[in-house]
Motif scaffolding. Structure first.
Motif, PDB file in Angstrom:
ATOM      1  N   ILE A   1       0.853  -1.198   0.000  1.00  8.45           N
ATOM      2  CA  ILE A   1       0.000   0.000   0.000  1.00  8.45           C
ATOM      3  C   ILE A   1       0.887   1.246   0.000  1.00  8.45           C
ATOM      4  CG2 ILE A   1      -1.934  -1.110   1.179  1.00  8.45           C
ATOM      5  CD1 ILE A   1      -0.935   0.254   3.765  1.00  8.45           C
ATOM      6  N   ALA A   2       0.293   2.363  -0.394  1.00  7.86           N
ATOM      7  CA  ALA A   2       1.024   3.638  -0.432  1.00  7.86           C
ATOM      8  C   ALA A   2       0.325   4.647   0.465  1.00  7.86           C
ATOM      9  CB  ALA A   2       1.092   4.166  -1.858  1.00  7.86           C
ATOM     10  N   LEU A   3       1.104   5.460   1.166  1.00 10.14           N
ATOM     11  CA  LEU A   3       0.587   6.530   2.012  1.00 10.14           C
ATOM     12  C   LEU A   3       1.277   7.828   1.631  1.00 10.14           C
ATOM     13  CD1 LEU A   3      -1.173   7.359   4.510  1.00 10.14           C
ATOM     14  CD2 LEU A   3       0.886   7.011   5.883  1.00 10.14           C
ATOM     15  N   ASP A   4       0.471   8.815   1.218  1.00  7.59           N
ATOM     16  CA  ASP A   4       1.017  10.124   0.875  1.00  7.59           C
ATOM     17  C   ASP A   4       1.164  10.982   2.120  1.00  7.59           C
ATOM     18  OD1 ASP A   4       1.106   9.500  -1.818  1.00  7.59           O
ATOM     19  OD2 ASP A   4      -0.898  10.283  -2.220  1.00  7.59           O
ATOM     20  N   MET A   5       2.336  11.601   2.264  1.00  4.51           N
ATOM     21  CA  MET A   5       2.603  12.493   3.388  1.00  4.51           C
ATOM     22  C   MET A   5       3.064  13.847   2.867  1.00  4.51           C
ATOM     23  SD  MET A   5       2.102  10.717   6.234  1.00  4.51           S
ATOM     24  CE  MET A   5       3.026  11.575   7.513  1.00  4.51           C
ATOM     25  N   LEU A   6       2.752  14.919   3.623  1.00  4.90           N
ATOM     26  CA  LEU A   6       3.249  16.261   3.301  1.00  4.90           C
ATOM     27  C   LEU A   6       4.621  16.418   3.940  1.00  4.90           C
ATOM     28  CD1 LEU A   6       0.263  18.769   3.666  1.00  4.90           C
ATOM     29  CD2 LEU A   6       1.545  18.212   1.602  1.00  4.90           C
ATOM     30  N   VAL A   7       5.644  16.509   3.113  1.00  7.66           N
ATOM     31  CA  VAL A   7       7.019  16.594   3.586  1.00  7.66           C
ATOM     32  C   VAL A   7       7.557  17.993   3.328  1.00  7.66           C
ATOM     33  CG1 VAL A   7       9.345  15.649   3.386  1.00  7.66           C
ATOM     34  CG2 VAL A   7       7.363  14.150   3.092  1.00  7.66           C
ATOM     35  N   THR A   8       8.183  18.571   4.356  1.00 11.42           N
ATOM     36  CA  THR A   8       8.773  19.906   4.218  1.00 11.42           C
ATOM     37  C   THR A   8      10.092  19.806   3.458  1.00 11.42           C
ATOM     38  OG1 THR A   8       7.756  20.613   6.284  1.00 11.42           O
ATOM     39  CG2 THR A   8       9.613  21.918   5.464  1.00 11.42           C
ATOM     40  N   ASP A   9      10.179  20.570   2.374  1.00 13.35           N
ATOM     41  CA  ASP A   9      11.383  20.550   1.528  1.00 13.35           C
ATOM     42  C   ASP A   9      12.044  21.924   1.577  1.00 13.35           C
ATOM     43  OD1 ASP A   9      13.336  20.179  -0.334  1.00 13.35           O
ATOM     44  OD2 ASP A   9      11.996  20.015  -2.063  1.00 13.35           O
ATOM     45  N   ASN A  10      13.265  21.977   2.112  1.00 14.14           N
ATOM     46  CA  ASN A  10      13.988  23.245   2.181  1.00 14.14           C
ATOM     47  C   ASN A  10      15.322  23.166   1.429  1.00 14.14           C
ATOM     48  OD1 ASN A  10      15.354  21.581   3.880  1.00 14.14           O
ATOM     49  ND2 ASN A  10      14.932  22.760   5.754  1.00 14.14           N
ATOM     50  N   SER A  11      15.333  22.349   0.387  1.00 17.69           N
ATOM     51  CA  SER A  11      16.575  22.144  -0.347  1.00 17.69           C
ATOM     52  C   SER A  11      16.808  23.176  -1.440  1.00 17.69           C
ATOM     53  CB  SER A  11      16.562  20.742  -0.988  1.00 17.69           C
ATOM     54  OG  SER A  11      15.467  20.626  -1.892  1.00 17.69           O
ATOM     55  N   ASP A  12      15.775  23.934  -1.829  1.00 18.21           N
ATOM     56  CA  ASP A  12      15.941  24.878  -2.945  1.00 18.21           C
ATOM     57  C   ASP A  12      16.740  26.095  -2.568  1.00 18.21           C
ATOM     58  OD1 ASP A  12      14.510  23.162  -4.488  1.00 18.21           O
ATOM     59  OD2 ASP A  12      12.608  24.206  -4.257  1.00 18.21           O
ATOM     60  N   ALA A  13      16.482  26.644  -1.412  1.00 20.50           N
ATOM     61  CA  ALA A  13      17.181  27.877  -1.014  1.00 20.50           C
ATOM     62  C   ALA A  13      17.242  27.956   0.493  1.00 20.50           C
ATOM     63  CB  ALA A  13      16.461  29.106  -1.586  1.00 20.50           C
ATOM     64  N   VAL A  14      18.191  28.735   0.987  1.00 16.20           N
ATOM     65  CA  VAL A  14      18.353  28.903   2.426  1.00 16.20           C
ATOM     66  C   VAL A  14      17.160  29.673   2.975  1.00 16.20           C
ATOM     67  CG1 VAL A  14      19.814  29.838   4.243  1.00 16.20           C
ATOM     68  CG2 VAL A  14      20.864  28.861   2.182  1.00 16.20           C
ATOM     69  N   ASN A  15      16.623  29.174   4.097  1.00 19.15           N
ATOM     70  CA  ASN A  15      15.490  29.807   4.798  1.00 19.15           C
ATOM     71  C   ASN A  15      14.222  29.859   3.941  1.00 19.15           C
ATOM     72  OD1 ASN A  15      17.097  30.284   7.068  1.00 19.15           O
ATOM     73  ND2 ASN A  15      17.817  32.258   6.249  1.00 19.15           N
ATOM     74  N   VAL A  16      14.176  29.061   2.895  1.00 19.19           N
ATOM     75  CA  VAL A  16      12.973  28.971   2.072  1.00 19.19           C
ATOM     76  C   VAL A  16      12.528  27.513   2.065  1.00 19.19           C
ATOM     77  CG1 VAL A  16      11.971  29.250  -0.215  1.00 19.19           C
ATOM     78  CG2 VAL A  16      13.660  30.899   0.620  1.00 19.19           C
ATOM     79  N   GLU A  17      11.303  27.285   2.458  1.00 22.43           N
ATOM     80  CA  GLU A  17      10.814  25.912   2.507  1.00 22.43           C
ATOM     81  C   GLU A  17       9.419  25.839   1.931  1.00 22.43           C
ATOM     82  OE1 GLU A  17       8.895  25.643   6.974  1.00 22.43           O
ATOM     83  OE2 GLU A  17      11.024  25.103   6.744  1.00 22.43           O
ATOM     84  N   HIS A  18       9.101  24.710   1.353  1.00 26.36           N
ATOM     85  CA  HIS A  18       7.746  24.459   0.890  1.00 26.36           C
ATOM     86  C   HIS A  18       7.451  22.975   1.081  1.00 26.36           C
ATOM     87  CE1 HIS A  18      10.151  23.367  -2.658  1.00 26.36           C
ATOM     88  NE2 HIS A  18       9.153  22.580  -2.987  1.00 26.36           N
ATOM     89  N   LYS A  19       6.166  22.653   1.068  1.00 26.37           N
ATOM     90  CA  LYS A  19       5.755  21.285   1.353  1.00 26.37           C
ATOM     91  C   LYS A  19       5.397  20.558   0.060  1.00 26.37           C
ATOM     92  CE  LYS A  19       4.134  22.384   6.010  1.00 26.37           C
ATOM     93  NZ  LYS A  19       2.998  22.395   6.942  1.00 26.37           N
TER      94      LYS A  19
END
Length: 467
Positions: free
Chosen positions: A251-269
Motif C-alpha cells: 500500500i502507499a501513504l502520501d505524506m506532506l514533507v517539508t522541503d527546504n533544499s531549494d534555497a536557504v530559509n525557504v521551505e515548501h511542502k
C-alpha cells in the motif's frame, strides 16, 4: 405561603427530573485511581440500548500516554426484552510515578455529549493487585527491517504468518519515523487515504473484529536498538473463513514533507509517497474430523449452573451453559444436544459479552436452557450437553461436557397426568391461557407517569406566579 408552595414545587420538580436521569443512556466511568506504574488508568464511555458503536475520541491528558483502546458489547435478554450495552475504554499509562490531575473534559459519543469533572489519579512504584484480563499485555507488531538505517517505514504487519482456518490473527498499519530522522512531515488527507487503503487491504475471506477507527495512536518504540515514533493508524483481528492464503498487497501513504533544499530559509511542502511491503499469511486446514468445517477454533472453558439438582417429574428447571475464552465469540454455536426421551429441552436464551481490543477478542457466550424432566432417575447432563472445538494451545480437538447431574425423584410425569386427582403441573390450564395479551411494560408506564408529573408541576408553577 406562595413562596413555600413554590419551593415545594421546585423540590418535587428536581427530584422527578433526577429520577428520570437515573438510567442515563450514556455515561462516563473511571477505572481504579490508585495504580502501580505498570497499570493503565481507564476511562470508559458506557452506552445503553444501542447496537451501533459510535466514534469516540478520548481526551489528551498531560503526563499520560494513550495506548490500547477496547470495545465491549453485551447482548442479553431480560424479561423478554433485548438489552444491549456498549462500553468503549481507553487506556492511559504514566511515564513515572506521581499524582496526575485529570481535568474537566467533554466527550462526544454519537448523539451524546458527555462531560466529566476533574479527578486525581495516583501511580505508585510498587505493584498492586494484578489483573486476570488475558488481553492486558500490549501486543507488539514490529516491522521487518532489512536495513537498520531505515528512517521512515510504512508497515503492514501481522502477529502470525501461519494460522488455522478460523484462527484469529492481528493486523496493524503503522508509520514509523526515527527520532533523529532529518525530516519534517504531516499527514495529508488521512481519512480519505485510510478508507482507500482498507478497501484495498481487507481480505474478502476473513471475518473482521475491530474497535473502530477514530484517531492515530502515537507511541515511542525501540526496534533493533533504534528509537522510533510509531503512528498506529489501524489495527484489527481477522479470522479466515476459507482455506485460501491471505495476501496483503503493498500500500502507499502520501505524506506532506517539508522541503527546504531549494534555497536557504525557504521551505515548501511537497507530497511524497511511502510504500509498505506485501505480506502473506498461510491458512492451514484443521486435522481430520467429521465436523471440522463447522467447529469453532480458539481457547475456551466451560462454566455451568443448574437451578436445582433434585426435582420432581414435570418440574421445570434452568440450566446455564456458558462458554468463555479467546476466539471468534460471535460465531460460537450452541452445544450439541443428544436426543432423549427423559426430558424436554427447550431452545435456549442466548446472551454474549465480547471485548474487542488491539490484542485480540475475548468474551463469553451463554446458553440458558429450560428443562422439564419426565421420568424418575439420575441423569448426568454430560451425556446430553457437549460442545466440541479445536484447541489452539493443544492443537487438537477437545470437548466441553457438563459435569452436573440431575436427580429426578417421583412418579413419572406422564403417569401422574392420567390420575384423576393428579395435576399436569407446568401445563395446568394451558388451554385457557390467552396468548394474544400483550406483556405489560412497567418501565414505559413509569416513564409516562414521571413525564405527566413534570408537566403538572410546570403548570402549577405558572399558576402560582400568575396569582
Amino acid at each position: 405561603m406562595k413562596l413555600y408552595l413554590l419551593l415545594n414545587i421546585i423540590l418535587c420538580f428536581s427530584v422527578t427530573v433526577r429520577a428520570q436521569a437515573v438510567n442515563d443512556a450514556a455515561t462516563i466511568e473511571f477505572g481504579s485511581k490508585n495504580l502501580s506504574i505498570d497499570q493503565p488508568f481507564l476511562i470508559s464511555v458506557v452506552l445503553r440500548d444501542t447496537e451501533v458503536r459510535p466514534s469516540v475520541i478520548f481526551p489528551e491528558i498531560n503526563g499520560l500516554e494513550k495506548r490500547s483502546k477496547s470495545a465491549t458489547s453485551s447482548i442479553s435478554t431480560v424479561d423478554g426484552s433485548k438489552v444491549v450495552i456498549q462500553t468503549i475504554t481507553q487506556e492511559y499509562y504514566a511515564a513515572k510515578p506521581g499524582n496526575y490531575l485529570i481535568p474537566d473534559f467533554v466527550i462526544n459519543a454519537g448523539n451524546f455529549k458527555l462531560s466529566s469533572k476533574e479527578t486525581m489519579v495516583v501511580f505508585s512504584k510498587g505493584n498492586v493487585a494484578g489483573t486476570d484480563d488475558p488481553l492486558s499485555n500490549q501486543v507488539s507488531l514490529e516491522p521487518d527491517l532489512e536495513d537498520i538505517k531505515e528512517e521512515i517505514i510504512l508497515s503492514v504487519q501481522t502477529d502470525r504468518k501461519n494460522v488455522y482456518i478460523r484462527q484469529g490473527f492481528s493486523l496493524g498499519i503503522s508509520l514509523y519515523i526515527a527520532e533523529n530522522a532529518p525530516v519534517e512531515m504531516e499527514f495529508y488527507k488521512f481519512n480519505d487515504q485510510l478508507q482507500s487503503i482498507l478497501k484495498k487491504l481487507r481480505p474478502a475471506n476473513c471475518w473482521e473484529e475491530n474497535i473502530g477507527i477514530e484517531e492515530i495512536i502515537k507511541r515511542k518504540v525501540t526496534i533493533k536498538g533504534r528509537k522510533y515514533t510509531e503512528y498506529n493508524m489501524y489495527q484489527a483481528r481477522l479470522f479466515p473463513i476459507t482455506l485460501e492464503d491471505i495476501t496483503l498487497p503493498s500500500i502507499a501513504l502520501d505524506m506532506l514533507v517539508t522541503d527546504n533544499s531549494d534555497a536557504v530559509n525557504v521551505e515548501h511542502k511537497v507530497v511524497k509517497a511511502f510504500y509498505s511491503k506485501p505480506v502473506r499469511v498461510a491458512v492451514k486446514q484443521l486435522p481430520e474430523h467429521p465436523l471440522r468445517d463447522q467447529l469453532p477454533v480458539g481457547q475456551y472453558s466451560l462454566k455451568e449452573k443448574l437451578s436445582a439438582e433434585l426435582v420432581y417429574p414435570g418440574e421445570s428447571i434452568r440450566y446455564m451453559f456458558k462458554i468463555e475464552g479467546t476466539g471468534n465469540i460471535t460465531a460460537i454455536p450452541a452445544p450439541l444436544l443428544q436426543t432423549n426421551s427423559s426430558f424436554d429441552i427447550y431452545p435456549p436464551e442466548v446472551s454474549q459479552i465480547i471485548k474487542r481490543s488491539y490484542q485480540g477478542v475475548v468474551g463469553e457466550k451463554t446458553f440458558d436452557y429450560f428443562i422439564v424432566p419426565g421420568k424418575d432417575g439420575t441423569f448426568p447432563l454430560g451425556r446430553y450437553f457437549q460442545w466440541i472445538y479445536f484447541d489452539l494451545e493443544k492443537e487438537r480437538y477437545d470437548t466441553l461436557r457438563s459435569a452436573k447431574t440431575l436427580q429426578v425423584k417421583g412418579e413419572d410425569f406422564k403417569l401422574s397426568t392420567l390420575s384423576l386427582n393428579g395435576s399436569s403441573g407446568l401445563y395446568d390450564n394451558l388451554e385457557n391461557l390467552d396468548s394474544s395479551k400483550e406483556s405489560i411494560d412497567y418501565k414505559k408506564i413509569l416513564k409516562d407517569i414521571t413525564s405527566a408529573i413534570v408537566v403538572i408541576l410546570l403548570i402549577a408553577m405558572v399558576w402560582v406566579f400568575r396569582k
